[in-house]
Design a protein around this motif. Structure first.
Motif, mmCIF file in Angstrom:
data_model
loop_
_atom_site.group_PDB
_atom_site.id
_atom_site.type_symbol
_atom_site.label_atom_id
_atom_site.label_comp_id
_atom_site.label_asym_id
_atom_site.label_seq_id
_atom_site.Cartn_x
_atom_site.Cartn_y
_atom_site.Cartn_z
ATOM 1 N N LEU A 148 0.864 6.114 0.898
ATOM 2 C CA LEU A 148 2.222 5.699 0.587
ATOM 3 C C LEU A 148 3.236 6.561 1.327
ATOM 4 C CD1 LEU A 148 1.917 4.969 -3.228
ATOM 5 C CD2 LEU A 148 1.800 3.373 -1.322
ATOM 6 N N SER A 149 2.936 7.843 1.482
ATOM 7 C CA SER A 149 3.862 8.677 2.240
ATOM 8 C C SER A 149 3.798 8.334 3.721
ATOM 9 C CB SER A 149 3.539 10.160 2.033
ATOM 10 O OG SER A 149 2.269 10.477 2.556
ATOM 11 N N THR A 150 2.641 7.881 4.178
ATOM 12 C CA THR A 150 2.517 7.487 5.583
ATOM 13 C C THR A 150 3.372 6.273 5.878
ATOM 14 O OG1 THR A 150 0.258 8.320 5.661
ATOM 15 C CG2 THR A 150 0.897 6.761 7.363
ATOM 16 N N ILE A 151 3.249 5.231 5.061
ATOM 17 C CA ILE A 151 3.979 4.013 5.363
ATOM 18 C C ILE A 151 5.464 4.151 5.056
ATOM 19 C CG2 ILE A 151 1.986 2.536 5.026
ATOM 20 C CD1 ILE A 151 2.981 1.863 2.279
ATOM 21 N N ALA A 152 5.830 5.185 4.299
ATOM 22 C CA ALA A 152 7.251 5.435 4.085
ATOM 23 C C ALA A 152 7.873 6.154 5.280
ATOM 24 C CB ALA A 152 7.450 6.273 2.825
ATOM 25 N N LEU A 153 7.031 6.453 6.286
ATOM 26 C CA LEU A 153 7.491 7.043 7.536
ATOM 27 C C LEU A 153 8.113 8.422 7.331
ATOM 28 C CD1 LEU A 153 9.031 3.874 9.202
ATOM 29 C CD2 LEU A 153 6.679 4.673 9.217
ATOM 30 N N THR A 154 7.476 9.234 6.491
ATOM 31 C CA THR A 154 7.943 10.602 6.307
ATOM 32 C C THR A 154 7.152 11.528 7.214
ATOM 33 O OG1 THR A 154 6.347 11.181 4.588
ATOM 34 C CG2 THR A 154 8.354 10.057 3.890
ATOM 35 N N PRO A 169 13.751 0.478 9.047
ATOM 36 C CA PRO A 169 13.927 1.898 8.726
ATOM 37 C C PRO A 169 13.175 2.302 7.465
ATOM 38 C CG PRO A 169 15.888 0.657 8.124
ATOM 39 C CD PRO A 169 14.995 -0.294 8.854
ATOM 40 N N ALA A 170 12.784 1.323 6.652
ATOM 41 C CA ALA A 170 12.015 1.591 5.435
ATOM 42 C C ALA A 170 11.021 0.451 5.244
ATOM 43 C CB ALA A 170 12.935 1.706 4.223
ATOM 44 N N VAL A 171 9.997 0.700 4.453
ATOM 45 C CA VAL A 171 8.958 -0.303 4.230
ATOM 46 C C VAL A 171 9.487 -1.438 3.366
ATOM 47 C CG1 VAL A 171 6.700 -0.719 3.195
ATOM 48 C CG2 VAL A 171 7.113 1.371 4.481
ATOM 49 N N HIS A 172 9.164 -2.674 3.748
ATOM 50 C CA HIS A 172 9.477 -3.857 2.953
ATOM 51 C C HIS A 172 8.164 -4.462 2.458
ATOM 52 C CE1 HIS A 172 13.721 -4.721 4.771
ATOM 53 N NE2 HIS A 172 13.454 -3.436 4.759
ATOM 54 N N TYR A 173 8.247 -5.193 1.338
ATOM 55 C CA TYR A 173 7.075 -5.876 0.804
ATOM 56 C C TYR A 173 7.394 -7.354 0.610
ATOM 57 C CZ TYR A 173 5.391 -1.170 -0.181
ATOM 58 O OH TYR A 173 4.993 0.136 -0.050
ATOM 59 N N PRO A 174 6.396 -8.231 0.720
ATOM 60 C CA PRO A 174 6.646 -9.655 0.463
ATOM 61 C C PRO A 174 7.103 -9.866 -0.975
ATOM 62 C CG PRO A 174 4.512 -9.318 1.533
ATOM 63 C CD PRO A 174 5.000 -7.972 1.116
ATOM 64 N N VAL A 175 7.813 -10.950 -1.198
ATOM 65 C CA VAL A 175 8.328 -11.226 -2.541
ATOM 66 C C VAL A 175 7.312 -11.975 -3.390
ATOM 67 C CG1 VAL A 175 10.717 -11.255 -1.763
ATOM 68 C CG2 VAL A 175 9.397 -13.376 -1.747
ATOM 69 N N THR A 176 6.243 -12.484 -2.789
ATOM 70 C CA THR A 176 5.271 -13.285 -3.533
ATOM 71 C C THR A 176 4.095 -12.449 -4.012
ATOM 72 O OG1 THR A 176 4.248 -13.900 -1.423
ATOM 73 C CG2 THR A 176 5.844 -15.429 -2.358
ATOM 74 N N ASP A 177 3.557 -12.837 -5.175
ATOM 75 C CA ASP A 177 2.357 -12.214 -5.750
ATOM 76 C C ASP A 177 2.464 -10.693 -5.783
ATOM 77 O OD1 ASP A 177 1.451 -14.758 -5.968
ATOM 78 O OD2 ASP A 177 -0.114 -14.604 -4.458
ATOM 79 N N ASP A 178 3.600 -10.207 -6.243
ATOM 80 C CA ASP A 178 3.815 -8.770 -6.391
ATOM 81 C C ASP A 178 3.591 -8.024 -5.075
ATOM 82 O OD1 ASP A 178 4.514 -6.485 -7.841
ATOM 83 O OD2 ASP A 178 2.419 -6.012 -8.315
ATOM 84 N N ILE A 218 5.287 -4.020 5.143
ATOM 85 C CA ILE A 218 5.867 -4.532 6.384
ATOM 86 C C ILE A 218 6.785 -3.464 6.983
ATOM 87 C CG2 ILE A 218 7.168 -6.410 7.437
ATOM 88 C CD1 ILE A 218 6.572 -8.071 4.925
ATOM 89 N N VAL A 219 6.490 -3.055 8.224
ATOM 90 C CA VAL A 219 7.296 -2.023 8.881
ATOM 91 C C VAL A 219 8.122 -2.594 10.033
ATOM 92 C CG1 VAL A 219 5.721 -0.184 8.212
ATOM 93 C CG2 VAL A 219 5.368 -1.374 10.387
ATOM 94 N N GLY A 220 7.982 -3.886 10.294
ATOM 95 C CA GLY A 220 8.777 -4.532 11.332
ATOM 96 C C GLY A 220 8.560 -6.029 11.288
ATOM 97 N N GLU A 221 9.557 -6.779 11.741
ATOM 98 C CA GLU A 221 9.440 -8.231 11.684
ATOM 99 C C GLU A 221 10.240 -8.866 12.815
ATOM 100 O OE1 GLU A 221 9.027 -11.227 7.960
ATOM 101 O OE2 GLU A 221 10.904 -10.113 8.048
#
Length: 458
Positions: free
Chosen positions: A19-25, A420-429, A411-414
């Motif tokens: 989680l710290s990795t994908i948060a780009l810290t 600049p921060a991690v995004h997550y899909p809105v479906t199925d949590d 998701i780190v890019g689209e």
């Protein structure tokens, strides 16, 4: 469709550290591991080893390549022989470098990846060799003669015009830049020159034919490839610092009629949308939903005597959704169809006994069906998923084989834009990502400590 991720091993790092990795810290930690070889099978079939298309990159700020479009056969790992009726690009590298060291290639599926950085130049000499075509289901109503009647069974095109579009790139549409109104007749050529802006975001883009009314058929048949502006992950700083692997995955689908019994001809599964009806609706039949059309199936002449064909025609009344005349073209071996009125049609059952690699319609990754990608247990990677198909909406989900758990998709890019921060899909949590046609998403994943990770395309 599934992409299997492998390698078993041991690690002292728990998933929470990812989680710290994908948060780009700056505290991300990627250890090394011992691995054990693993092999993926689907029934008696051995999954192919994951590979990426050849990458053609700039040299001294310029990539110059010749792309020649022609009808050809593609080698698919689920067919015993090359599948005919694809439209494919040959390439000749004029200025630049190739990841495999070669200066030319023929009949590639997908097409070669083109890589240029912001501030550099891309020159494409596009040759249209779409002559002498023998594809039954290649047709556009636009090319019916003036005053002519569109026939019940459309006459195939013997030759075809073409052009080129760099999807999502911030370049001029004028002249010989990204001009989708250019009409290149068969046997002719055009040179495209793209000046990539210095402030163009790094990321995954793609290129494909964009000739109106033929964009879908030409893209589906194979005239599409990845365009990498800089790095496809978006040039994320942490990915650079930690040397995190970046994998490019081009998602496509193909329909091969009667694949299970040796069929080796590409068919356009949306073909029926172009087929005329033998009996037009009378009175208010269409409005009431009582109209029952007759369609001429593409493969009629290759069918065995006694073969029954079904159409799945919307049978309800008019509505604000305007569904009348909607034709579903998913083959019956993938899905059960239940008619709106059981008195006029019967249910078409699916064929659950067919293994996935024998079904008529299949999704592929870089032209491969269920490839195996070997990685280190606990390793973090960036997967760049690019839907370069014409119509397919692809539902993606990650599954850990040992726990059955579906990790959230980070998701780190689209669409060529790094986040600049991690995004997550809105479906199925956040565990399921819907990737529409032409969309690209860079996601951060980590390999489980035990077992395998599967990328599923339900």
């Amino acid at each position: 469709m599934r992409v299997r991720r492998y390698e078993r091993g041991h690690s002292h790092v728990f998933y929470t550290l990812f989680l710290s990795t994908i948060a780009l810290t700056s505290t991300a930690f990627l250890p090394a591991f011992r691995t054990a070889d693993a092999q993926s099978t689907a029934g008696n079939r051995v999954s192919p080893e994951f590979r990426e298309p050849v990458t053609l990159a700039t040299k001294e700020g310029v990539l110059e390549v010749r792309l020649t479009a022609r009808q050809g056969a593609a080698t698919l790992d689920t067919s015993a022989k090359p599948v005919e009726n694809f439209l494919l690009f040959d390439y000749e590298l004029l200025r630049g470098t190739a990841s495999d060291g070669k200066t030319n290639g023929r009949g590639l599926y997908p097409a070669p990846t083109l890589q240029v950085y912001p501030g550099e130049k891309l020159i494409v000499h596009l040759d249209n060799a779409l002559t002498g075509l023998t594809i039954d289901d290649y047709f556009s109503p636009q090319y019916t003669k003036v005053g002519g009647e569109i026939p019940l069974y459309p006459i195939q095109m013997k030759s075809s015009p073409l052009n080129l579009h760099v999807h999502g790139v911030h370049v001029s549409p004028k002249g010989n830049a990204d001009n989708v109104m250019v009409h290149i007749p068969a046997g002719m050529s055009n040179t495209y020159t793209y000046e990539i802006p210095r402030n163009m975001p790094q990321g995954a883009y793609w290129y494909h034919s964009h000739l109106h009314t033929l964009t879908g058929p030409q893209t589906y048949a194979g005239l599409a490839g990845l365009l990498s502006i800089g790095r496809t992950d978006g040039g994320l700083q942490l990915v650079t610092e930690k040397k995190i692997p970046v994998r490019n995955m081009l998602l496509q689908y193909n329909g091969v009629f009667d694949r299970a019994n040796g069929g080796a001809v590409l068919n356009n599964v949306n073909w029926a949308q172009y087929v005329n009806t033998a009996t037009p609706p009378k009175g208010d039949e269409l409005a009431k939903g009582t109209y029952r059309p007759l369609l001429a199936p593409t493969n009629f002449t290759r069918s065995k005597p006694g073969t029954t064909y079904f159409t799945v025609w919307y049978a309800g009344p008019l509505s604000v959704r305007n569904d009348r005349g909607l034709l579903q073209t998913i083959p019956s071996n993938l899905q059960t169809f239940i008619p709106a009125d059981p008195k006029t049609a019967k249910t078409i059952p699916a064929e659950p006994s067919l293994p996935d690699d024998k079904r008529d319609v299949q999704f592929t990754v870089n032209g491969q069906f269920e490839p195996t990608l070997k990685s280190k247990a606990g390793q973090t990677e960036i997967w760049v998923l690019a839907n370069i198909s014409d119509f397919a909406y692809i539902n993606l989900q990650l599954t850990e084989t040992v726990t059955g758990r579906h990790p959230k998709i980070a998701i780190v890019g689209e669409d060529g834009n790094p986040f600049p921060a991690v995004h997550y899909p809105v479906t199925d949590d956040g565990t399921r990502l819907l990737l529409p046609p032409a969309s690209r998403a860079a996601i951060a994943v980590t390999m489980p400590e035990k077992g395998d990770l599967i990328l599923e395309m339900p």
